[in-house]
Write an enzyme that holds these catalytic residues in place. Structure first.
Site, PDB file in Angstrom:
ATOM      1  N   ARG A 232      13.269   6.794  90.973  1.00  0.00           N
ATOM      2  CA  ARG A 232      12.367   7.189  89.898  1.00  0.00           C
ATOM      3  C   ARG A 232      13.194   7.384  88.634  1.00  0.00           C
ATOM      4  NH1 ARG A 232       8.654   5.663  92.498  1.00  0.00           N
ATOM      5  NH2 ARG A 232       6.767   6.799  93.155  1.00  0.00           N
TER       6      ARG A 232
ATOM      7  N   LEU B 179      20.141   8.719 101.419  1.00  0.00           N
ATOM      8  CA  LEU B 179      20.247   7.752 102.510  1.00  0.00           C
ATOM      9  C   LEU B 179      19.096   7.947 103.491  1.00  0.00           C
ATOM     10  CD1 LEU B 179      22.303   5.493 103.474  1.00  0.00           C
ATOM     11  CD2 LEU B 179      23.078   7.189 105.140  1.00  0.00           C
ATOM     12  N   GLY B 180      17.893   7.574 103.028  1.00  0.00           N
ATOM     13  CA  GLY B 180      16.732   7.570 103.904  1.00  0.00           C
ATOM     14  C   GLY B 180      16.537   6.187 104.487  1.00  0.00           C
ATOM     15  N   ARG B 181      15.299   5.870 104.822  1.00  0.00           N
ATOM     16  CA  ARG B 181      15.014   4.573 105.443  1.00  0.00           C
ATOM     17  C   ARG B 181      15.371   3.419 104.511  1.00  0.00           C
ATOM     18  NH1 ARG B 181       9.910   7.656 107.367  1.00  0.00           N
ATOM     19  NH2 ARG B 181       9.454   7.532 105.163  1.00  0.00           N
ATOM     20  N   ILE B 182      15.006   3.550 103.230  1.00  0.00           N
ATOM     21  CA  ILE B 182      15.326   2.484 102.285  1.00  0.00           C
ATOM     22  C   ILE B 182      16.823   2.456 102.025  1.00  0.00           C
ATOM     23  CG2 ILE B 182      14.997   1.693  99.915  1.00  0.00           C
ATOM     24  CD1 ILE B 182      12.153   2.849 100.045  1.00  0.00           C
TER      25      ILE B 182
ATOM     26  N   ARG C 190      20.834  15.919 101.073  1.00  0.00           N
ATOM     27  CA  ARG C 190      20.848  17.381 101.165  1.00  0.00           C
ATOM     28  C   ARG C 190      21.499  17.821 102.474  1.00  0.00           C
ATOM     29  NH1 ARG C 190      14.671  18.675  99.749  1.00  0.00           N
ATOM     30  NH2 ARG C 190      14.464  16.749 100.944  1.00  0.00           N
TER      31      ARG C 190
ATOM     32  N   GLU D 214       7.508   5.097  82.072  1.00  0.00           N
ATOM     33  CA  GLU D 214       7.012   3.732  82.270  1.00  0.00           C
ATOM     34  C   GLU D 214       5.558   3.587  81.819  1.00  0.00           C
ATOM     35  OE1 GLU D 214       7.553   2.894  86.408  1.00  0.00           O
ATOM     36  OE2 GLU D 214       9.720   3.162  86.316  1.00  0.00           O
TER      37      GLU D 214
ATOM     38  N   ILE E  87      16.718   2.522  91.799  1.00  0.00           N
ATOM     39  CA  ILE E  87      15.435   1.976  92.259  1.00  0.00           C
ATOM     40  C   ILE E  87      14.541   3.105  92.777  1.00  0.00           C
ATOM     41  CG2 ILE E  87      16.235  -0.370  92.735  1.00  0.00           C
ATOM     42  CD1 ILE E  87      15.781   1.723  95.712  1.00  0.00           C
TER      43      ILE E  87
ATOM     44  N   HIS F 113       9.984  -2.334  87.185  1.00  0.00           N
ATOM     45  CA  HIS F 113       9.515  -1.625  88.384  1.00  0.00           C
ATOM     46  C   HIS F 113       8.867  -2.620  89.360  1.00  0.00           C
ATOM     47  CE1 HIS F 113       8.104   2.563  89.913  1.00  0.00           C
ATOM     48  NE2 HIS F 113       8.367   1.756  90.919  1.00  0.00           N
TER      49      HIS F 113
ATOM     50  N   ASP G 188      15.448  -0.442  87.753  1.00  0.00           N
ATOM     51  CA  ASP G 188      14.102  -0.903  88.048  1.00  0.00           C
ATOM     52  C   ASP G 188      13.063   0.134  87.644  1.00  0.00           C
ATOM     53  OD1 ASP G 188      12.194  -2.762  89.243  1.00  0.00           O
ATOM     54  OD2 ASP G 188      11.969  -1.286  90.849  1.00  0.00           O
TER      55      ASP G 188
END
Length: 312
Positions: free
Chosen positions: A231, A152-155, A175, A260, A229, A278, A255
């Site tokens: 890695r 749960l970061g900015r994105i 974490r 890849e 979304i 992606h 995604d």
């Protein structure tokens, strides 16, 4: 004199054009003989403009004795050995924030497409099945479902806001706990058990490799959905494929993939997976903003000013 830099791969066209105009740029991706390429320019190169997954480690850094800065196009810097850069006093920058909203839009689209099976229903119509077989089978609503955000970061926070607008409730695991109004789960498996949709938004790299493993997918269960979304490396891809084939989870929206752009063909046969190539940040506006930030970091560094988005 213009500072000399290396462009590691073909990237956003407008960004590449500006880099090649403002700096003396050497295109590593065009070099047929890498040894000859480095012999020609390495002694003068002060910067790397990195695009894509090319590993940038201590060996490459040592091949560039005057390297001062590595400016990455993208938020994720898992292809860059940060410890090696720090040891050599090389600045590393990335392009955060400018892509948050665009990536969050794509994440919500993957949730919608995966639960509602919208691509599959379109294929059903295009194949003439609506007229010959009747309405498309019923799918699953978003409203009332629990979205578990792994990272749960900015994105992740931008995704949570969009999901709540669709009637979903939010849980998360990081974490460390954050000062947010969402319930916290102590580990990924617990989060998966408590979620209807597990959204993977963690950084890549060795610390998160196969974080979503069989234990997590088992906890998600046959009625749960996985959306990634982040890695491809964060998910144990062969296990995920098996769980989708055996219907041990309800579905997946992906995604990103482990190798890849080489996606295991077995994914293409699944009717319970939605696959994007992606494209989370792939809009004209967002890619320009990412490139502008990459360029500005290089400009500021070579002008003797602090960079805007320093990682190390």
């Amino acid at each position: 004199m213009k500072a000399e830099i290396i462009l590691t791969a073909k990237g956003h066209a407008g960004t590449m054009a500006t880099l090649q105009s403002e700096f003396t740029a050497h295109n590593l991706f065009d070099a047929q003989n890498k040894d000859a390429f480095f012999e020609k320019c390495a002694a003068r190169v002060r910067g790397l403009a990195t695009f894509g997954p090319l590993p940038v480690d201590g060996k490459l850094m040592d091949a560039l004795p005057k390297l001062e800065i590595i400016a990455n196009f993208g938020v994720g810097v898992d292809a860059i050995n940060l410890a090696d850069a720090k040891q050599r006093n090389i600045i590393v920058t990335n392009t955060p924030d400018v892509l948050n909203e665009c990536v969050a839009d794509t994440a919500l689209a993957l949730i919608l497409n995966t639960l509602r099976k919208l691509p599959q229903s379109e294929n059903y119509l295009r194949a003439g099945n609506w007229a010959s077989r009747g309405p498309y089978p019923l799918t699953t609503s978003l409203g009332g479902k629990v979205l578990g955000v792994l990272g749960l970061g900015r994105i992740g926070e931008a995704i949570a806001k969009r999901a709540m607008a669709c009637g979903m409730t939010i849980r998360y695991h990081n974490r460390n706990k954050k000062d947010v109004p969402y319930p916290y789960d102590p580990d990924p498996a617990t989060l998966a058990k408590n979620s209807d949709v597990l959204m993977v938004v963690t950084p890549g790299g060795s610390e998160t490799a196969k974080l979503v493993n069989e234990k997590v997918l088992q906890a998600l269960g046959p009625e749960g959905y996985l959306v990634n979304i982040a890695r491809g490396s964060v998910v144990d891809e062969p296990v995920l494929l098996r769980y989708l084939q055996e219907k041990k989870i309800a579905g997946a929206g992906l995604d990103v993939f482990a190798d890849e752009p080489r996606v295991p063909p077995a994914f293409f046969t699944l009717d319970n997976a939605v696959l994007f190539p992606h494209v989370a940040s792939a809009t004209v506006e967002t890619r320009k903003a990412m490139g502008d930030l990459q360029i500005e970091n290089l400009r500021r560094h070579f002008a003797g000013k602090p960079v805007l988005t320093r990682v190390v």
